[in-house]
Write an enzyme that holds these catalytic residues in place. Sequence first.
Site, PDB file in Angstrom:
ATOM      1  N   ASP A 196     -85.964 -21.327 -69.571  1.00  0.00           N
ATOM      2  CA  ASP A 196     -84.716 -20.855 -68.977  1.00  0.00           C
ATOM      3  C   ASP A 196     -83.631 -20.929 -70.049  1.00  0.00           C
ATOM      4  OD1 ASP A 196     -82.788 -20.132 -67.011  1.00  0.00           O
ATOM      5  OD2 ASP A 196     -82.278 -22.240 -66.762  1.00  0.00           O
ATOM      6  N   ARG A 217     -70.744 -15.902 -70.532  1.00  0.00           N
ATOM      7  CA  ARG A 217     -71.212 -15.559 -69.184  1.00  0.00           C
ATOM      8  C   ARG A 217     -70.087 -14.796 -68.479  1.00  0.00           C
ATOM      9  NH1 ARG A 217     -75.226 -18.999 -67.146  1.00  0.00           N
ATOM     10  NH2 ARG A 217     -74.216 -19.128 -65.102  1.00  0.00           N
ATOM     11  N   LYS A 241     -89.952 -14.750 -62.955  1.00  0.00           N
ATOM     12  CA  LYS A 241     -90.266 -15.765 -63.962  1.00  0.00           C
ATOM     13  C   LYS A 241     -91.686 -16.288 -63.777  1.00  0.00           C
ATOM     14  CE  LYS A 241     -85.521 -17.466 -64.696  1.00  0.00           C
ATOM     15  NZ  LYS A 241     -84.634 -18.650 -64.664  1.00  0.00           N
ATOM     16  N   ASN A 267     -83.951 -22.563 -59.506  1.00  0.00           N
ATOM     17  CA  ASN A 267     -84.517 -21.239 -59.744  1.00  0.00           C
ATOM     18  C   ASN A 267     -85.634 -21.260 -60.780  1.00  0.00           C
ATOM     19  OD1 ASN A 267     -82.620 -21.898 -61.728  1.00  0.00           O
ATOM     20  ND2 ASN A 267     -82.327 -19.765 -62.276  1.00  0.00           N
TER      21      ASN A 267
END
Length: 1213
Positions: free
Chosen positions: A417, A740, A943, A966
């Site tokens: 990640d 971001r 993923k 996640n």
Amino acid sequence: MGNFLNSCLPGRGVKPQVRPIVPNHTVDENISIKKKSHPNHGYSNNFIKTTRYTLLTFLPKNLFEQFHRFANIYFIFVVALNWIPQVQAFAKEVAALPVLFVLLVTALKDAFEDFRRYRSDKKVNSIACRVFDVKEKRYVKREWAHIFAGDFVHLSCNEIIPADILFLRSSDPQGICHIETSNLDGESNLKQRQIVEQFANVAKREDFSPTMFPYTVDVDEPNSEIYSFKGSINMDGGTKASLNSSNLLLRGCSIRNTDFIEGLVVYAGGETKAMLNNRGPRYKISKLEGKINRDVIWCVILLLFLCFFCAIGSGIWLADYNNLTENTNLVPFIAFGDLDQYSPLYQGFIVFWTYIIIFQSVIPLPLYVSLELVKLGQIYFIMQDIEMYEEDSDKPMECRALNITEDLGQIEYIFSDKTGTLTENRMEFKSCTVGGVNYPHLPCGDESSSHSDYNSRQSFTAYSRASSTIENLYLEPALQRELSNMCLRSLDSAELTIPLHVKRVQEFFFLMAVCNTVVVSYIHEDAMDESGYVTEAVSPKKGSTPGTSTSRESLNVSGGGTLGSTRSSDSLDRPAPHTRMQGGLTPLKSRSLLSLSASESGGDFMSEGSVTGSSFISEGSARMHYEAESPDELALVKAASTYGCKLKGRSPGKAKVFLPADNEEVELDVLNVLHFDAVRKRMSVIVRHIKSRTIILYIKGADSAILEILHSRYESDEDDKRVKTMTLEHLNSYAMKGLRTLCMGKRELDAATYERWAVEHRKAESSMNNRDELILESCLAIEKDIELLGATGIEDKLQDGVPSTIHKLREAGIKVWVLTGDKQETAAQIAYACHLFSSDQELLKINADTKEATKERLDEILADIRATRTAEDTENFGSRISFISQSMTSLRSTVNDQQKNYALIINGPTLNFATHEDLQRRFLKICLQCQSVVCCRATPIQKSTVVKLVRDNLKKLTLAIGDGANDVSMIQTADIGVGISGQEGMQAVMSSDFAIARFRFLERLLLVHGHWNHDRLSKFAAIMFYKSLLSVLVLFWFQIFSGFSGSLMIDSLYLTMQHVIFTAAPPLTIGIFDKDLSARTLLADPTLYKPGQRGDMYTHWTFLIVMIDSIYQSLCIYFVPHLSYENHAVGLWEFGTTVDVCMILTILLHFCIEINSWVWLQWASLVLSFALFWSFLLISNAIFFTFDHPSNPYWVMENTIATAIHSAIVICF
């Protein structure tokens, strides 16, 4: 018919789906809950028992579990064979010793682990809380173990919830509380819970007592669904109050943001959702252990071959005496008392089973139990490695899987990640764009040395050491001017006419303050003490005398660490600022530096707690506490607060905001909160302004999710098109800097439109079927025709050591893939920053909207790669002709250096098509040509799909690493899952095999500990097979000279103790402590990791090589004494003793050769092993006892060592 019978027969039929819970204070005091007449009888109490055994059940249950292992069943079968007189090879008393020893060691290990669970259970069960006692008519102190379904419980802020409780009363006027569920699902953000609405009027009475709740509660049968709860309260008049998950407080969670709560226990002990979800350590079979199991099968084949060979040899030996008809004693080595048994076939059959007993140790009996002990030792020293300890967070390395330590040395693919794994997940507000105008918030060095700026910088240093966000913010003068007059009237536009851009700026920051789920709370105090007595204490409110927090201290348990923690921290004194403007802003300069945590307003400052996304704000004398679901939200709220727009409080339907120009708090009606979800990728709030009564939807989310729902005028109106174009340019520039990004927008709603939508939304929320789908449709119906306000850029800095770690991992031959939810530009910039991408790589981008377009793009890239490789091969062929004198090694190196390197980046929608069954082979072919792969905008399911695709199709060992919920799916899909205990809770850690605090620790975990453990266990397995084969083959050579009769020249007691006592310790020390290379060498040269990847340390030929080596050594061990004693009168036991001594010495010396790095424990194990063997032979031979009647080993050892030939043979070895 079956259904009819079930419905007719008593006690048969469908199990009830609802269980009634009767408050215990409504039941007669004389009826014990243990009696069947009690309405709550049969429900579990709150006593927790995670142990597997009791004193009475330990022996039978543990033996039953151990006999599920094939190896143990095999050796028990061999022991049973030895009790048959015709095939007996060892003494009955001796044959069972090895298997009993292994069973004992395993039982002791299981008992120790179970005792640890018992101590943990005891500590948890003895925690005290306050339970309503009907006899005393008040709350009393009672241990958790003595809580039952139907009890009323009183809990204070920060206290741990002891059971699943129906939430009925709260100190909060709105009837809410917040719970932290990190001990249950790993998430550290707060979740709001609401008291039962129909009971709210009674619960809010000051004279409330649990006796005011006489109602029966119907709830679901106990189940493991954490987020699901249904039930009802049977109120007066036959009405029912419905219950849902927002009314249930789960065991193990912590009470937050509330002075106290009270509720009714509905599930206790083993029936709570936490206990029903409780799982032990994960058990996996490593790749090396699979190879060991394969070689055990070869041992079985070898055993059968030796037994058949000797059985045939015995039959042939006996067949040589076919003419014998009278005296059976004339057959050497074989004595028959009955001529009827005189048959080569019968003899061969009997001897076959005898040899099964003699050669039983060809299958290493202590192999598996020793393997477990070695892995436990390896895990202990991994966890004790100070180099993988994070001092700032006080988090050591944690091993949660006990069986795959050696797989760490064979990893070929890492799936990582980005946010919180490669980056800090500590957000710093860096830039924003409003109405197409960019406000970059860049630092200015010219004024950094000014006095006021220095003080501001110092305040950041003093108060943000434990910050979970990066808080230096360089304020924009233009924004300060436009926000200094921000007030309720300017937002409502009721009485003021302000420029459009100024209004956009004010609404942009107002959105940052209110469009979130940030929880604001002050310190809390419960007037009830721990014993249930109510005092006169009053919770400090705003404006009260400052003091330290009086929140009740958290309750701790061992074994699982701290179940709850007090979040308060001591206040810090701060010098008053020299100058102040109305609204809390300092006088404007060309650019001023303020700390996000030190907003210069009324002496305010903000200091961080140690929790995820949280901060404390001291306002003169009262403290305010921020709790955010993510650091992104906290960064936005704190940025707005720094500019003077401060979120001051939040409650159901209300939000309090401090506006700079008003210099006071204003309260807004929050009509709806549409939470973020992975489909919409946005969240929104609907508020009603106080004065104008205007209803506005404020929305924020991913740029793609906001831009696609903009009003149609952004495609036609020139001014709006310019705003959208400029905003997109700024977003791309933010992404290129690795920031971001989030887009912000709003929509004004007329009352009629809102009311129509609200009715449909309430129906969706109350629907029992397809609720999630209906809510999604409702959100999409209102989130449209959005007016674009602007966007933000937040920096998430790389963790220390990430670039060097990735560089070392790639040098080690490990391919690193990054799977992230960020947009493509942001992911690419982070990939370059962390050295995942390099300037000498050709970046391949795959972006497509359809499956056909994806296929075309994949085929195009494959064709380009083939063409490039063909051209390179042609060029390299010419190089070979020109430089034919070069060595093949240097030429091969030159060719590899000249090959073009590729890196791949693919977005989420395209990834869906690329991983489809029809295209996945093309996709994998491209990935195999790439050094690095980045999948952006990837969902959790995508993923795990990518990890599974590589694991199953390429047959490579995979490792997935992440820090958030996640990432759980890919962590559990990979061969090895690594969780980072970062800023997004602990769910990734709870689902992982190994847990580390920083990504850089992965380098040492793999390159050092992975290499060591794989090398150690490879060597350990080979050693265990070696010493078993050696002892069996030595016995085999003797059978050739004993007529294949099953006779032995070594006492059976010595043979049985050889593997479990005399040579047991050295392999353990080698498996735990041996190091072929130092940590410094392994880190300096990552290519040393590659032999583990290729499986060179334990190959398909390892067992064959070990067997050939054992054959050679066994020939020497047997035939050197055999030939040496050939012309000497020597007894069988003297000869066998010499062979046994030579064999033990050879095995121990072989251990010495295998050891690479000596530690004192290895020396001690070798010396003590031989000393134990030598002394045992001397003592046992000096005492007249034997298990092999009628043999007599008395004084054999003493006579043997006194002879010169014995000493010469031993010295020769």
